[in-house]
Each structure stands twice: as C-alpha cells, then as structure tokens.
Scaffold this active site. Structure first.
Site, PDB file in Angstrom:
ATOM      1  N   HIS A 135       0.809  -1.423  -0.072  1.00 60.80           N
ATOM      2  CA  HIS A 135      -0.101  -0.066   0.028  1.00 60.80           C
ATOM      3  C   HIS A 135       0.976   1.168   0.005  1.00 60.80           C
ATOM      4  O   HIS A 135       1.964   1.160   0.593  1.00 60.80           O
ATOM      5  CB  HIS A 135      -0.952   0.093   1.278  1.00 60.80           C
ATOM      6  CG  HIS A 135      -1.856   0.973   1.368  1.00 60.80           C
ATOM      7  ND1 HIS A 135      -1.651   2.185   1.602  1.00 60.80           N
ATOM      8  CD2 HIS A 135      -3.041   0.855   1.273  1.00 60.80           C
ATOM      9  CE1 HIS A 135      -2.740   3.030   1.787  1.00 60.80           C
ATOM     10  NE2 HIS A 135      -3.762   2.145   1.613  1.00 60.80           N
ATOM     11  N   GLN A 215      -4.481  -4.663   7.239  1.00 59.46           N
ATOM     12  CA  GLN A 215      -5.378  -5.566   6.912  1.00 59.46           C
ATOM     13  C   GLN A 215      -5.282  -6.948   7.678  1.00 59.46           C
ATOM     14  O   GLN A 215      -6.111  -7.692   7.611  1.00 59.46           O
ATOM     15  CB  GLN A 215      -5.143  -6.039   5.403  1.00 59.46           C
ATOM     16  CG  GLN A 215      -5.577  -4.734   4.206  1.00 59.46           C
ATOM     17  CD  GLN A 215      -6.921  -4.212   4.532  1.00 59.46           C
ATOM     18  OE1 GLN A 215      -7.780  -5.164   4.682  1.00 59.46           O
ATOM     19  NE2 GLN A 215      -7.307  -3.043   4.117  1.00 59.46           N
ATOM     20  N   CYS A 376      -4.899   2.508  -3.451  1.00 58.61           N
ATOM     21  CA  CYS A 376      -3.656   2.929  -2.960  1.00 58.61           C
ATOM     22  C   CYS A 376      -2.632   2.018  -2.895  1.00 58.61           C
ATOM     23  O   CYS A 376      -1.680   1.866  -2.304  1.00 58.61           O
ATOM     24  CB  CYS A 376      -3.758   3.581  -1.524  1.00 58.61           C
ATOM     25  SG  CYS A 376      -5.124   4.746  -1.133  1.00 58.61           S
TER      26      CYS A 376
HETATM   27  N1  C6P Z   1      -6.490   0.588   3.092  1.00 61.16           N
HETATM   28  C1  C6P Z   1      -8.319   0.258   1.419  1.00 61.16           C
HETATM   29  O1  C6P Z   1      -9.161   0.427   0.867  1.00 61.16           O
HETATM   30  P1  C6P Z   1      -4.906   4.119   7.417  1.00 61.16           P
HETATM   31  O2  C6P Z   1      -5.658   4.897   6.092  1.00 61.16           O
HETATM   32  O3  C6P Z   1      -3.878   4.581   7.848  1.00 61.16           O
HETATM   33  O4  C6P Z   1      -5.949   3.590   8.390  1.00 61.16           O
HETATM   34  O5  C6P Z   1      -4.368   2.686   6.531  1.00 61.16           O
HETATM   35  C2  C6P Z   1      -3.654   2.766   5.514  1.00 61.16           C
HETATM   36  C3  C6P Z   1      -3.352   1.235   5.126  1.00 61.16           C
HETATM   37  C4  C6P Z   1      -1.988   0.768   4.967  1.00 61.16           C
HETATM   38  N2  C6P Z   1      -1.752  -0.192   4.484  1.00 61.16           N
HETATM   39  C5  C6P Z   1      -2.681  -1.088   4.061  1.00 61.16           C
HETATM   40  C6  C6P Z   1      -2.410  -2.548   3.830  1.00 61.16           C
HETATM   41  C7  C6P Z   1      -4.019  -0.783   3.746  1.00 61.16           C
HETATM   42  O6  C6P Z   1      -4.983  -1.560   3.504  1.00 61.16           O
HETATM   43  C8  C6P Z   1      -4.240   0.656   4.379  1.00 61.16           C
HETATM   44  C9  C6P Z   1      -5.822   1.231   4.264  1.00 61.16           C
HETATM   45  C10 C6P Z   1      -7.688   1.123   2.597  1.00 61.16           C
HETATM   46  O7  C6P Z   1      -7.594  -0.835   1.001  1.00 61.16           O
HETATM   47  C11 C6P Z   1      -7.881   2.420   2.224  1.00 61.16           C
HETATM   48  S1  C6P Z   1      -6.772   2.885   1.333  1.00 61.16           S
END
Ligand code: C6P
Length: 418
Positions: A135, A215, A376
């Site tokens: 990500h 995740q 992302c």
């Molecule tokens: N993924 C998705 O729809 P935050 O935004 O800080 O809570 O998490 C960021 C993040 C980091 N690593 C992984 C593997 C993620 O899946 C996510 C967030 C969401 O897949 C929103 S982009």
C-alpha cells in the site's frame, strides 16, 4: 486461510451465528434506493457494532475530559478508560508490556513514526526492502527516507498469482538491508504473507522488520512476539473501531531509543527555554491531546472482536471467499486478480470491456458497496498490468446470500456493459 470448497466449509461453520453478529451492526439494516445494503468494502473500513458506538457516546456523555493532566474526577475516569484501552490492545496482539503500544491516528502515522526515525539512521549504501504489493502507506515513507539519505529501496517481486516471490525476497535481502517493511495482508489482493518466516530471515541478516498490519489485524492473527518483528502498525477502523485512531507496536528496547516524532505537550518530562527531556514510553510518541474517544472506542472494538470464537470467524470468512472464488471462476468474462493460495476475504477482479469504476457504479445502483481503482497500491496495479480492479472484501457479518447477490448483480452489470 487456505481455500477450501465452500460447501465443505459451510458444514464446519454451522455454529457461527452470523445473524446475531449482524444484529449488532445497526448500519447493516440500511436500505440504498429501496434495496438492502450489501456492504462489501470491508478492506477500506469495517462497520461498527453497537457496543463501539455506545462506548463513544458514553465517553462524551459521561466522562469527557483531557487525560493525564487533570486534577478532577472526570479526568481520572477518562484517563482510566483511555489507558484501559491500551491494555486491551496490548493483550490482543500479545505485546510484552503495555508501554509498547503507542496510539497513533492509524497505520499511516504509525509507519511514518518508524520512517522518521529510520531516516535519521540510514546512510548511502544501506537498503530498505519492501514488496511489490505494498500500500502507498508502506511504500512512500521508505521511498522518501531513502531519497533523503542516499540509501536504496529494494522491491521484492510477486508472481502472477499475487504471491511474494520468496526467491527474489531472499536474493534482495543482505547485510545491507537495514529494514524490511512488508504487508501482513495485501489490501488489493488479499494475499497473506508468510511474515513469520520472512521475519526470521530478515533478523538473520540483522535487519529491522516492520509489518503493515492494516489488513492483518481484522483477521485475528496477530501475535507480535510470535511473529518476531520489531514494529507492527495497524488502524482501529479496520477492526470495527473508529476512524482516526490506530497503534504502533514496537519492541520496548527499540522504542525507548527511537527518535521522537512530534514534539509538544505530553511527550516531555522537563522543559526549559533551551531544551527538553522526553517522556518515557509510550508518551514520548504521543504529543498533544490524543483521540481519547477513539482510543476508548478501539479498545471496545477489540474487546468485542476478541470475545468471538476466532476459529469460527476465520472459517466463516474462508467460506465466503471460497464461495466468491467458485462463482467468479464460473463467471464468463471475469478475471480474478490475485489468486494466492493463502488469502483473506478479498476478491479483486476485472470484467471484460468494463472499467472498474463502471462496475462499482452499476453495483452501487443495486445497493452493493465495493471499492474500485488502484486501492492506494498504484505500482502494484502497474506490475499486474491493470488500471485498477473492482474489489469485494468480506467481513464477519457478510453472508453467503450476499455473495450470491453480488454475482447476480454482476450478471446484470455484464449485460449493461455489453
Ligand atoms: N487501506 C483500502 O481500501 P490508514 O488509512 O492509515 O488507516 O491505513 C492505510 C493502509 C495501510 N496499509 C494497508 C495494507 C491498507 O490496506 C491501508 C488502508 C484501505 O485498502 C484504504 S486506502
């Protein structure tokens, strides 16, 4: 979760009462344009059970106050609940001591705290190793840290199924590797990485290991001591808690010496006009008034989640993804993107002649919420040769019937696209 036939799994999870779980999530009874909501965007954020909503309302209704600073009973009670939530998180992930749990605004901030510290230690010739499935939150901070210091970013490849290429990981790991940063679970593909064995390899060459657990945490498989990593980052909203709150877990000895992130109130012990002495763990990383309600809500979410039969939870999710995979494989013109043998409840896919955004729009018209786009993980989409995917992601409150509704709706989408 190994993929098993959905029928076989259905028998195994007969004692998992999904209806009683659903009843605890008020939002699931919403209708969208006269149709029952089918919420399949759980990798983006999970819905909140009533007990979490109640914990937030109760905090603001009965004990709203600032923590650690007050000399009155409301402040004491707020502090007790806030610190109690930290204990819940520490126990859930099996931290050695509660001080290892730092409240952050989420996974992104947690990773940035580590990257900020590392960028004060890296030198030209050093390497940081990530994977192709990261990500942006677990890629850009390392990319920038390397740019700033002259270190180099190595990227371990994935295979066509979206699994990490272990040989390539091994080849790119060396005594130059100062940190390995990798996802526990890919948000775009659902791939579960063998983080324990990869961590052992990284430790053998003396590298630090950070796991992006955004995740991983919602699947009840986090035991930081067992994994053997140095840092584990996660968000509350992916595990039935509020947004804007999360945690960084790190080994106590490391965090004690790790460069501070933000400076200001709360993270200090002594301040003069010229200098300051930092507070002890965990407060040295918690500058300013924290998201008190969020922390309490996240604690309640994890308490609730941890009270479930985790084996049944895993098998319920495995049943959903097995059924979705079976139906996807039988669906003419649909391609599954990400076929890892070991994956969570994420089905990323493309439909011939349909842009992911159109698929998302047409499903939304039928009351089904999924996510579309690059999730992302733009470089990953480039590696897979797709502009983006449509992603249905399942959680504990989803049902086999909802999987069927998704595929009936996709048949309509296919006709409309044609
Ligand atoms: N993924 C998705 O729809 P935050 O935004 O800080 O809570 O998490 C960021 C993040 C980091 N690593 C992984 C593997 C993620 O899946 C996510 C967030 C969401 O897949 C929103 S982009």
């Amino acid at each position: 979760m190994k993929l098993m036939k959905s029928e076989a799994l259905e028998k195994v999870v007969m004692n998992f009462d999904v209806e009683s779980i659903r009843q605890q999530f008020p939002i699931l009874s919403r209708e969208v344009d006269g149709k029952s909501l089918v919420y399949l965007d759980n990798a983006a954020t999970t819905q909140k059970p009533q007990c979490v909503i109640d914990a937030l309302v109760d905090y603001y209704s009965t004990c709203n106050s600032n923590v650690h600073r007050g000399a009155h009973f409301l402040a004491d009670e707020a502090t007790r609940r806030y610190e109690g939530a930290r204990d819940i998180i520490a126990k859930f992930i099996n931290a050695s001591v509660r001080q290892e749990v730092i409240w952050t605004s989420g996974t992104t901030e947690a990773i940035n705290i580590v990257a900020n510290g590392l960028s004060q230690q890296l030198q030209p010739g050093d390497e940081v190793l990530v994977t192709q499935m990261e990500h942006h939150a677990n890629l850009i901070p390392w990319q920038q840290a390397c740019k700033k210091t002259g270190a180099s970013l190595q990227v371990a490849m994935i295979n066509e199924d979206g699994e990490l290429d272990i040989d390539d990981f091994d080849a790119k790991l060396s005594s130059k590797t100062k940190l390995v940063a990798m996802a526990h679970v890919s948000n775009a593909l659902g791939t579960i990485n063998p983080i324990k064995s990869l961590t052992a390899k990284a430790k053998a060459v003396g590298a630090l290991v950070l796991i992006d657990g955004a995740q991983g945490v919602a699947h009840g498989m986090v035991n930081v001591q067992d994994i053997g990593c140095d840092f584990y980052a996660f968000s509350g909203h992916k595990v039935f808690g509020p947004t804007g709150i999360g945690a960084l877990w790190g080994k106590e000895a490391l965090l004690k010496e790790w460069p501070v992130w933000q400076t200001g109130g709360e993270m200090i012990q002594v301040v003069t006009y010229q200098d300051a002495v930092w507070n002890e763990l965990p407060y040295r990383f918690e500058a300013g008034t924290p998201h008190i309600a969020g922390a309490i809500g996240m604690g309640e979410a994890i308490r609730w989640f941890d009270s479930l039969d985790m084996e049944a939870v895993k098998q319920h999710e495995a049943m959903l993804i097995a059924s979705a995979t079976e139906q996807a494989e039988a669906f003419d013109g649909l391609t599954i993107i990400g076929n890892a043998k070991n994956k969570t409840g994420v089905l990323s896919f493309a439909i011939e002649s349909g842009h992911p955004a159109d698929i998302g729009f047409l499903l939304d018209r039928q009351g089904i919420a999924i996510r579309t786009g690059h999730h992302c993980a733009e470089p990953l989409m480039g590696r897979l040769g797709v502009p983006g995917t449509a992603r249905a992601s399942f959680s504990i409150y989803n049902t086999l019937q909802e999987v069927d509704i998704l595929f009936e709706a996709l048949q309509k989408v296919k006709k409309m696209l044609a």
